[in-house]
Design a protein around this motif. Structure first.
Motif, mmCIF file in Angstrom:
data_model
loop_
_atom_site.group_PDB
_atom_site.id
_atom_site.type_symbol
_atom_site.label_atom_id
_atom_site.label_comp_id
_atom_site.label_asym_id
_atom_site.label_seq_id
_atom_site.Cartn_x
_atom_site.Cartn_y
_atom_site.Cartn_z
ATOM 1 N N GLU A 157 0.829 -1.212 0.000
ATOM 2 C CA GLU A 157 0.000 0.000 0.000
ATOM 3 C C GLU A 157 0.864 1.262 0.000
ATOM 4 N N THR A 158 1.816 1.315 0.921
ATOM 5 C CA THR A 158 2.623 2.535 1.055
ATOM 6 C C THR A 158 3.911 2.474 0.239
ATOM 7 N N GLY A 159 4.382 1.277 -0.040
ATOM 8 C CA GLY A 159 5.679 1.114 -0.692
ATOM 9 C C GLY A 159 6.838 1.147 0.297
ATOM 10 N N ALA A 160 6.545 1.312 1.592
ATOM 11 C CA ALA A 160 7.629 1.435 2.590
ATOM 12 C C ALA A 160 8.471 0.162 2.652
ATOM 13 N N LEU A 281 -1.206 21.214 -6.333
ATOM 14 C CA LEU A 281 -2.589 21.300 -6.812
ATOM 15 C C LEU A 281 -3.616 20.979 -5.725
ATOM 16 N N VAL A 282 -3.254 20.045 -4.854
ATOM 17 C CA VAL A 282 -4.148 19.667 -3.734
ATOM 18 C C VAL A 282 -3.294 19.802 -2.467
ATOM 19 N N PRO A 283 -3.152 21.030 -1.965
ATOM 20 C CA PRO A 283 -2.134 21.282 -0.940
ATOM 21 C C PRO A 283 -2.285 20.463 0.344
ATOM 22 N N ASP A 284 -3.513 20.067 0.684
ATOM 23 C CA ASP A 284 -3.633 19.297 1.929
ATOM 24 C C ASP A 284 -3.507 17.783 1.718
ATOM 25 N N ALA A 285 -3.230 17.357 0.484
ATOM 26 C CA ALA A 285 -2.990 15.923 0.255
ATOM 27 C C ALA A 285 -1.665 15.553 0.919
ATOM 28 N N ARG A 286 -1.662 14.416 1.587
ATOM 29 C CA ARG A 286 -0.466 14.024 2.341
ATOM 30 C C ARG A 286 0.119 12.753 1.738
ATOM 31 N N ALA A 287 1.378 12.817 1.311
ATOM 32 C CA ALA A 287 2.039 11.618 0.776
ATOM 33 C C ALA A 287 2.472 10.757 1.949
ATOM 34 N N ARG A 288 2.035 9.511 1.952
ATOM 35 C CA ARG A 288 2.319 8.628 3.089
ATOM 36 C C ARG A 288 3.642 7.897 2.899
ATOM 37 N N LEU A 301 -1.572 8.585 -1.201
ATOM 38 C CA LEU A 301 -1.965 9.923 -0.738
ATOM 39 C C LEU A 301 -3.160 9.829 0.192
ATOM 40 N N THR A 302 -3.138 10.605 1.246
ATOM 41 C CA THR A 302 -4.333 10.763 2.071
ATOM 42 C C THR A 302 -4.908 12.127 1.714
ATOM 43 N N ILE A 303 -6.179 12.129 1.297
ATOM 44 C CA ILE A 303 -6.790 13.371 0.827
ATOM 45 C C ILE A 303 -7.967 13.695 1.747
ATOM 46 N N PRO A 304 -7.759 14.609 2.710
ATOM 47 C CA PRO A 304 -8.784 14.894 3.719
ATOM 48 C C PRO A 304 -10.118 15.294 3.093
ATOM 49 N N GLY A 305 -11.195 14.879 3.752
ATOM 50 C CA GLY A 305 -12.540 15.264 3.310
ATOM 51 C C GLY A 305 -13.018 14.513 2.089
ATOM 52 N N THR A 306 -12.394 13.375 1.813
ATOM 53 C CA THR A 306 -12.846 12.564 0.669
ATOM 54 C C THR A 306 -13.045 11.124 1.118
ATOM 55 N N ASP A 307 -13.729 10.397 0.278
ATOM 56 C CA ASP A 307 -13.863 8.970 0.480
ATOM 57 C C ASP A 307 -13.200 8.302 -0.719
ATOM 58 N N ALA A 308 -12.377 7.277 -0.449
ATOM 59 C CA ALA A 308 -11.626 6.652 -1.544
ATOM 60 C C ALA A 308 -12.539 6.172 -2.672
ATOM 61 N N ASP A 309 -13.701 5.646 -2.313
ATOM 62 C CA ASP A 309 -14.603 5.133 -3.359
ATOM 63 C C ASP A 309 -14.967 6.229 -4.351
ATOM 64 N N ALA A 310 -15.255 7.440 -3.815
ATOM 65 C CA ALA A 310 -15.636 8.559 -4.694
ATOM 66 C C ALA A 310 -14.445 8.984 -5.549
ATOM 67 N N ARG A 354 -4.173 5.232 -3.829
ATOM 68 C CA ARG A 354 -2.867 4.671 -4.183
ATOM 69 C C ARG A 354 -2.653 4.778 -5.681
ATOM 70 N N LEU A 355 -1.560 5.465 -6.040
ATOM 71 C CA LEU A 355 -1.161 5.593 -7.445
ATOM 72 C C LEU A 355 0.162 4.845 -7.577
ATOM 73 N N THR A 356 0.180 3.824 -8.408
ATOM 74 C CA THR A 356 1.434 3.073 -8.538
ATOM 75 C C THR A 356 1.858 2.985 -10.001
ATOM 76 N N LEU A 357 3.124 3.293 -10.210
ATOM 77 C CA LEU A 357 3.702 3.330 -11.555
ATOM 78 C C LEU A 357 4.469 2.045 -11.827
ATOM 79 N N GLY A 358 4.639 1.766 -13.107
ATOM 80 C CA GLY A 358 5.387 0.569 -13.492
ATOM 81 C C GLY A 358 6.052 0.766 -14.837
ATOM 82 N N ARG A 359 6.490 -0.360 -15.392
ATOM 83 C CA ARG A 359 7.332 -0.339 -16.586
ATOM 84 C C ARG A 359 6.719 0.416 -17.770
ATOM 85 N N THR A 360 5.388 0.371 -17.890
ATOM 86 C CA THR A 360 4.768 1.029 -19.037
ATOM 87 C C THR A 360 4.355 2.473 -18.726
ATOM 88 N N SER A 361 4.627 2.940 -17.516
ATOM 89 C CA SER A 361 4.220 4.304 -17.129
ATOM 90 C C SER A 361 5.070 5.348 -17.845
#
Ligand code: PLP
Length: 389
Positions: A157-160, A281-288, A301-310, A354-361
């Motif tokens: 999830e985090t890539g940590a 662009l979304v200043p309160d988005a927090r990179a985990r 990213l954690t984006i306050p005031g949103t629901d992941a489904d939306a 969660r935005l994840t990049l790979g070989r074709t990105s």
């Protein structure tokens, strides 16, 4: 055109791997048969084993082919636990990190619930990295009765990236099972050097098809089978051997390892641009886990005031494929156990993207997210405000 930013869920099969796989599927022969067909299939299998071992710093006899990461994790954790208990019935404890994938987490819970194992969850810090002090204090009271410790190489999830060397050092004689499903092919993994007892990898995370993976198990590791049958693969993984899958896995790993240094730098640069621009662009988005060592293609990213489904719905409409930090069980989105372990409350844990990049990105994928995400966030926030009323 769709921008695919869900490579951690599954990544495209490489064209060269697919071509070889299709060719191999047309070949007849069970690798365990004595006749010429069988011997030819066995050759493919053993060459693949050698290639995979060489690429991952293992000995060929340490490679056990499986159907994927989940099976490799179950065999690594449960198989090691079972062997330890049979040798010494007092060794029934298992400890895993709180951020393990369900393949390890649920296997440990299963041991606790059905086999009277003492299962301990080891905490992580706010970056999602295993708390080594928690491991030390666990070992101080449970070393003698611990059968196996499970800590992943890098979190899905985090890539940590987790402190595997330190874990192995602290555990000493206790076998460590490592879920390296997200790590292999993306960061350097040397099995022997790592000192872990067993290590799981999965084909579809690195350019091979779904349905093939492997468990690397040290030659001195004692494992009991989870599946019972014909006794293939050192007697611990029964089932007709999949020569085509083995070759596809070995080829994909070999290509990924050969490109790793360049690709890691390319992906990290793309990810860093995505992260930096989104934070404007979304200043309160927090990179985990941004303060930890991370896999190069991961951005949670954690984006306050949103629901992941939306967020996911809005991105899907904009032809952007992403995922949330949470697991979806039978259609019901659960807050991620990983984010809860990192200290999030349920509400916060439900606002992760969660935005994840790979070989074709490419840069175009990053640009697509930058162009569309701000509006998607605004709509998700509006929907959330309505829902909260
Ligand atoms: N472990 C981790 C960290 C994963 O990300 C995954 C897949 O999402 C698995 C295990 C399971 O692997 P597979 O899909 O090959 O069963």
């Amino acid at each position: 055109m769709t921008a695919y930013l869900d490579h951690a869920a599954t990544t495209p099969v490489r064209a060269a791997v697919a071509a070889g796989y299709v060719e191999d599927l047309a070949r007849l022969g069970n690798p365990s048969s004595m006749h010429a067909f069988g011997r030819a299939a066995r050759r493919v299998l053993e060459e693949s084993r050698e290639s995979l071992a060489a690429d991952l710093g293992a000995h060929p006899t340490e490679v056990i082919f499986t159907s994927g990461g989940t099976e490799a994790d179950n065999l690594g954790l449960v198989g090691t636990w079972q062997a330890a208990v049979e040798t010494d019935p007092a060794r029934r404890a298992v400890a895993i990190s709180a951020v393990e994938h369900h393949a390890v987490l649920d296997a440990a819970h299963h041991l606790g619930a059905s086999r009277a194992a003492e299962a301990t969850i080891l905490g992580v810090d706010a970056e999602g990295v295993l708390d080594l002090a928690a491991l030390e204090s666990y070992l101080a009271q449970a070393r003698e009765r611990t059968a196996v410790v499970g800590v992943m190489w890098a979190n899905n999830e985090t890539g940590a990236v987790q402190p595997i060397c330190e874990v192995v050092e602290s555990c000493g004689e206790i076998p460590v099972h490592c879920d390296a499903v997200q790590a292999v092919g993306h960061v350097s993994v040397d099995f022997t050097e790592s000192g872990v007892s067993t290590l799981a990898l999965s084909g579809h995370k690195l350019g091979a098809p779904v349905g093939v993976g492997a468990l690397l198990a040290r030659r001195d590791a004692t494992l009991r089978p989870v599946l019972h049958g014909g006794g293939q693969e050192r007697g611990v993984r029964s089932g007709t051997l999949d020569a085509a899958g083995a070759r596809a896995l070995a080829s994909a790993v070999s290509l990924a390892v050969a490109e790793l240094v360049e690709e890691r730098a390319r992906l990290a640069a793309l990810r860093d641009r995505l992260q930096a621009s989104l934070q404007t662009l979304v200043p309160d988005a927090r990179a985990r886990s941004a303060g930890a060592q991370r896999l190069p293609g991961h951005l949670l990213l954690t984006i306050p005031g949103t629901d992941a489904d939306a967020l996911l719905f809005g991105l899907d409409v904009a032809k952007i494929a992403a995922s949330s930090g949470s697991a979806c069980t039978a259609g019901v989105t659960q807050p991620s156990h990983v984010l809860l372990a990192m200290g999030d409350d349920e509400r916060t844990a439900r606002s992760a993207l969660r935005l994840t990049l790979g070989r074709t990105s490419t840069d175009a994928d990053v640009d697509a997210v930058l162009a569309d995400l701000p509006a998607v966030v605004e709509r998700a926030r509006a929907a959330y405000r309505v829902g909260a009323r």
